[in-house]
Write an enzyme that holds these catalytic residues in place. Structure first.
Site, PDB file in Angstrom:
ATOM      1  N   LYS A  22      24.319  45.145  40.354  1.00 13.88           N
ATOM      2  CA  LYS A  22      25.258  44.008  40.334  1.00 13.88           C
ATOM      3  C   LYS A  22      26.698  44.509  40.218  1.00 13.88           C
ATOM      4  O   LYS A  22      27.574  44.119  40.992  1.00 13.88           O
ATOM      5  CB  LYS A  22      24.946  43.110  39.127  1.00 13.88           C
ATOM      6  N   ASN A  23      26.924  45.380  39.249  1.00 11.74           N
ATOM      7  CA  ASN A  23      28.311  45.769  38.966  1.00 11.74           C
ATOM      8  C   ASN A  23      28.871  46.750  39.995  1.00 11.74           C
ATOM      9  O   ASN A  23      30.071  47.035  39.993  1.00 11.74           O
ATOM     10  CB  ASN A  23      28.426  46.312  37.540  1.00 11.74           C
ATOM     11  N   ARG A  93      32.848  37.156  36.551  1.00 13.19           N
ATOM     12  CA  ARG A  93      33.922  38.063  36.201  1.00 13.19           C
ATOM     13  C   ARG A  93      34.409  38.842  37.423  1.00 13.19           C
ATOM     14  O   ARG A  93      35.580  39.157  37.568  1.00 13.19           O
ATOM     15  CB  ARG A  93      33.389  39.036  35.142  1.00 13.19           C
ATOM     16  N   CYS A 117      30.272  36.752  31.358  1.00  9.53           N
ATOM     17  CA  CYS A 117      29.706  36.533  30.027  1.00  9.53           C
ATOM     18  C   CYS A 117      30.830  36.322  29.021  1.00  9.53           C
ATOM     19  O   CYS A 117      31.902  36.907  29.141  1.00  9.53           O
ATOM     20  CB  CYS A 117      28.870  37.748  29.624  1.00  9.53           C
ATOM     21  N   ARG A 122      38.575  38.253  27.182  1.00  7.38           N
ATOM     22  CA  ARG A 122      38.392  39.319  28.175  1.00  7.38           C
ATOM     23  C   ARG A 122      39.710  39.477  28.934  1.00  7.38           C
ATOM     24  O   ARG A 122      39.867  38.992  30.043  1.00  7.38           O
ATOM     25  CB  ARG A 122      37.229  38.987  29.120  1.00  7.38           C
ATOM     26  N   PRO A 123      40.677  40.179  28.291  1.00  8.06           N
ATOM     27  CA  PRO A 123      42.016  40.285  28.877  1.00  8.06           C
ATOM     28  C   PRO A 123      42.034  41.085  30.177  1.00  8.06           C
ATOM     29  O   PRO A 123      41.145  41.906  30.410  1.00  8.06           O
ATOM     30  CB  PRO A 123      42.821  41.006  27.796  1.00  8.06           C
ATOM     31  N   ASP A 125      45.208  42.467  31.043  1.00  4.57           N
ATOM     32  CA  ASP A 125      46.573  43.007  30.968  1.00  4.57           C
ATOM     33  C   ASP A 125      46.701  44.362  31.664  1.00  4.57           C
ATOM     34  O   ASP A 125      47.734  44.668  32.258  1.00  4.57           O
ATOM     35  CB  ASP A 125      47.006  43.123  29.498  1.00  4.57           C
ATOM     36  N   GLN A 126      45.653  45.192  31.614  1.00  7.81           N
ATOM     37  CA  GLN A 126      45.744  46.521  32.238  1.00  7.81           C
ATOM     38  C   GLN A 126      45.773  46.419  33.761  1.00  7.81           C
ATOM     39  O   GLN A 126      46.434  47.203  34.428  1.00  7.81           O
ATOM     40  CB  GLN A 126      44.571  47.402  31.804  1.00  7.81           C
ATOM     41  N   ASP A 308      26.134  47.485  28.243  1.00  8.35           N
ATOM     42  CA  ASP A 308      25.283  46.492  28.901  1.00  8.35           C
ATOM     43  C   ASP A 308      23.790  46.714  28.621  1.00  8.35           C
ATOM     44  O   ASP A 308      22.951  45.938  29.076  1.00  8.35           O
ATOM     45  CB  ASP A 308      25.542  46.479  30.415  1.00  8.35           C
ATOM     46  N   ARG A 402      21.531  35.895  36.707  1.00  7.46           N
ATOM     47  CA  ARG A 402      22.782  36.434  37.250  1.00  7.46           C
ATOM     48  C   ARG A 402      22.665  37.920  37.548  1.00  7.46           C
ATOM     49  O   ARG A 402      23.423  38.446  38.369  1.00  7.46           O
ATOM     50  CB  ARG A 402      23.908  36.236  36.234  1.00  7.46           C
TER      51      ARG A 402
HETATM   52  C1  EPZ Z   1      32.596  45.433  33.431  1.00  6.92           C
HETATM   53  O1  EPZ Z   1      33.358  44.373  32.872  1.00  6.92           O
HETATM   54  C2  EPZ Z   1      31.210  44.860  33.652  1.00  6.92           C
HETATM   55  N1  EPZ Z   1      31.307  43.726  34.543  1.00  6.92           N
HETATM   56  C3  EPZ Z   1      30.573  44.478  32.327  1.00  6.92           C
HETATM   57  O2  EPZ Z   1      29.221  44.144  32.587  1.00  6.92           O
HETATM   58  C4  EPZ Z   1      30.591  45.673  31.368  1.00  6.92           C
HETATM   59  O3  EPZ Z   1      30.145  45.271  30.088  1.00  6.92           O
HETATM   60  C5  EPZ Z   1      31.992  46.270  31.250  1.00  6.92           C
HETATM   61  O4  EPZ Z   1      32.522  46.568  32.569  1.00  6.92           O
HETATM   62  C6  EPZ Z   1      32.035  47.550  30.435  1.00  6.92           C
HETATM   63  O5  EPZ Z   1      31.184  48.519  31.011  1.00  6.92           O
HETATM   64  C7  EPZ Z   1      31.390  43.916  35.863  1.00  6.92           C
HETATM   65  O6  EPZ Z   1      31.372  45.029  36.351  1.00  6.92           O
HETATM   66  C8  EPZ Z   1      31.458  42.702  36.713  1.00  6.92           C
HETATM   67  P1  EPZ Z   1      36.265  46.450  31.183  1.00  6.92           P
HETATM   68  P2  EPZ Z   1      34.963  44.485  32.799  1.00  6.92           P
HETATM   69  O7  EPZ Z   1      37.508  46.074  31.881  1.00  6.92           O
HETATM   70  O8  EPZ Z   1      35.439  45.224  33.982  1.00  6.92           O
HETATM   71  C9  EPZ Z   1      39.189  45.766  27.393  1.00  6.92           C
HETATM   72  C10 EPZ Z   1      27.220  42.907  32.477  1.00  6.92           C
HETATM   73  O9  EPZ Z   1      26.484  42.584  31.512  1.00  6.92           O
HETATM   74  N2  EPZ Z   1      40.207  45.459  28.405  1.00  6.92           N
HETATM   75  O10 EPZ Z   1      35.729  47.832  31.355  1.00  6.92           O
HETATM   76  O11 EPZ Z   1      35.466  43.138  32.514  1.00  6.92           O
HETATM   77  C11 EPZ Z   1      38.116  44.680  27.353  1.00  6.92           C
HETATM   78  O12 EPZ Z   1      38.501  43.614  26.530  1.00  6.92           O
HETATM   79  C12 EPZ Z   1      28.735  42.821  32.350  1.00  6.92           C
HETATM   80  O13 EPZ Z   1      26.779  43.257  33.576  1.00  6.92           O
HETATM   81  C13 EPZ Z   1      41.482  45.132  28.009  1.00  6.92           C
HETATM   82  O14 EPZ Z   1      41.807  45.064  26.820  1.00  6.92           O
HETATM   83  O15 EPZ Z   1      35.106  45.405  31.512  1.00  6.92           O
HETATM   84  C14 EPZ Z   1      36.928  45.463  26.811  1.00  6.92           C
HETATM   85  O16 EPZ Z   1      37.007  45.527  25.419  1.00  6.92           O
HETATM   86  C15 EPZ Z   1      29.156  42.197  31.073  1.00  6.92           C
HETATM   87  N3  EPZ Z   1      42.411  44.858  28.986  1.00  6.92           N
HETATM   88  C16 EPZ Z   1      37.123  46.868  27.402  1.00  6.92           C
HETATM   89  O17 EPZ Z   1      38.510  46.948  27.749  1.00  6.92           O
HETATM   90  C17 EPZ Z   1      42.110  44.906  30.294  1.00  6.92           C
HETATM   91  O18 EPZ Z   1      43.002  44.647  31.127  1.00  6.92           O
HETATM   92  C18 EPZ Z   1      36.278  47.185  28.637  1.00  6.92           C
HETATM   93  O19 EPZ Z   1      36.482  46.176  29.628  1.00  6.92           O
HETATM   94  C19 EPZ Z   1      40.812  45.233  30.701  1.00  6.92           C
HETATM   95  C20 EPZ Z   1      39.872  45.503  29.731  1.00  6.92           C
END
Ligand code: EPZ
Length: 422
Positions: A22-23, A93, A117, A122-123, A125-126, A308, A402
């Site tokens: 999926k991801n 997402r 989810c 789920r910011p 900002d980056q 995950d 999903r």
């Molecule tokens: C991806 O989400 C996955 N989703 C998530 O899988 C997975 O849990 C996550 O990566 C971590 O591996 C998809 O690929 C669609 P991140 P993503 O940006 O990209 C913080 C599942 O169950 N952060 O790596 O949204 C954030 O809050 C799903 O399949 C910021 O602060 O995750 C988190 O604490 C759920 N600012 C951490 O970083 C930002 O701009 C990691 O988030 C971006 C992220």
């Protein structure tokens, strides 16, 4: 998929074929927009989030064809830079990947909410900081985010250091940087297999990307990308979930069409717990011990243990009669990923939570009615139900649909007594 009914207590035995990730599928489906041509996707999983992504693309003007052999052709030449329907983008997402791909192709992108989810905030900002460094401006109109390039400007390569190795930000910035003028260096990038698979897709489409040491990725932008054929990598989280299902039921499960190299930290934890594991090129055999040891695990960005698979591992720690000792999970990625524990407690689990740490003691679990809080939380309830005595009913099961393809068929193929409704 509304409801999952499980009669627990059956040992799972047999083979299960792992589907496309999926991801990994979501970023490449949206990255295809950059090509403005047709792309052929092999091994695209038919799961809720992917079908929604295809619906979003269709709404933006893409033409989608499902071929007999299972491949999916997406013609992106007809995509228009309009606001995609909120009810669709709010549901997944992955819709956030429209920002990098639309900005790269059209110099503008619009998005109302990006769902997925609910783990609290789920910011992004980056992502936005990176787009800003590449030259994009940002405006908000109510809750619609607009990204655009000032008149006559284009995306320009630069150095972007991410505050954390965010999967989404890395993928989004890779997309935009692939068509920027000059070189972009992304520091502290995520290295998850699904991010590397996006790199492979972009290269296949003509992008020039170098993987540096540590977490550095360099992208030399190109004016145009082109259509290509791409095979979606196996889903490491689905794979881990079936290994855990074998473990939870004292069974023996062989995964087929999997990439064992993606599961290093997971296999290490399972071995530490006492599982016998044999790894082939594209298959993994797990023989569960009669009783296993609970352990202490910390989730983190790849190559650490994946967040995950946290709820599913927690379910294993709870199973009386199989688990021994105290299990602990420290969740370092999502602060609010513990909602599933309330439902496990309804089945009899003994759980303690303190800040980012949860501890588990084995207890005899009994089947009951529980509600899936989110995708992986629902998978955890399913594992607990497979091991519990009696009948369980998991509602809000669309959350599980999903991310898990042919769930009923695969579980029944392993001998589980399970039925999925709706
Ligand atoms: C991806 O989400 C996955 N989703 C998530 O899988 C997975 O849990 C996550 O990566 C971590 O591996 C998809 O690929 C669609 P991140 P993503 O940006 O990209 C913080 C599942 O169950 N952060 O790596 O949204 C954030 O809050 C799903 O399949 C910021 O602060 O995750 C988190 O604490 C759920 N600012 C951490 O970083 C930002 O701009 C990691 O988030 C971006 C992220």
């Amino acid at each position: 998929m509304n409801k999952i009914m499980v009669v627990g207590g059956k040992r799972l035995f047999g083979e299960v074929k792992i589907g496309g990730s999926k991801n990994a599928a979501l970023p490449v489906l949206f990255a295809g927009i950059l090509t403005g041509e047709s792309c052929v996707f092999e091994n695209l999983p038919r799961i809720g989030d992917v079908l929604l992504a295809l619906e979003i693309l269709r709404d933006l003007g893409a033409r989608i064809r499902f071929l007999h052999g299972g491949d999916v052709v997406v013609d992106y030449s007809t995509v228009r830079p309009v606001l995609p329907p909120r009810q669709l983008t709010e549901a997944i997402r992955g819709s956030v990947y429209l920002l990098g791909s639309m900005l790269g192709r059209f110099g503008k992108a619009m998005l109302a909410g990006a769902g997925g989810c609910d783990f609290g905030s789920r910011p992004i900002d980056q992502h936005l900081r990176g787009f800003g460094l590449l030259g994009a401006r940002e405006e908000r109109e109510a809750d619609v985010l607009h990204l655009f390039l000032p008149q006559g400007e284009c995306l320009r390569g630069t150095r972007i250091a991410l505050a954390m190795p965010s999967v989404g930000a890395s993928a989004n910035l890779l997309m935009a940087a692939s068509v920027a003028v000059g070189m972009t260096v992304i520091e502290n990038a995520a290295m998850e297999p699904h991010v590397l698979s996006l790199v492979a897709f972009l290269r296949e489409a003509g992008a020039r990307i170098d993987m540096g040491r540590g977490r550095r990725i360099s992208v030399l932008g190109k004016e145009r990308l082109h259509g290509c054929r791409f095979r979606v990598i196996p889903d490491m989280i689905e794979a881990g979930t079936y290994l855990f299902a074998g473990m939870a039921t004292g069974g023996e499960v062989r995964l087929l069409e999997v990439d064992p190299s993606h599961l290093g930290a997971v296999l290490e934890v399972l071995r530490e717990m006492g599982a016998e594991i044999r790894v082939g090129n594209e298959d993994i055999l797990l023989k569960a011990p009669e009783r296993y040891r609970n352990v202490s695990v910390r989730t983190g960005p790849y190559p650490a243990f994946p967040t995950d698979l946290h709820p599913q591992l927690a379910a294993l720690f709870c199973i009386g009669g199989r688990a021994k000792g105290r299990g602990e999970i420290r969740e370092t990625v999502w602060q609010q990923r513990f909602r599933y524990t309330e439902e496990l407690v309804r089945m009899g689990a003994r759980v303690g939570i303190e800040e980012d740490r949860a501890t588990f003691l084995p207890a005899m679990l009994s089947g009951t009615a529980v509600r899936s809080p989110d995708l992986r939380g629902g998978a955890a309830l399913l594992l607990a139900a497979l091991a519990a005595s009696g009948r369980s009913e998991i509602t809000n099961a669309a959350t599980v649909g999903r991310g898990y393809e042919h769930l009923e068929q695969k579980l029944r193929g392993l001998g589980a007594e399970v039925r999925i409704f709706g």
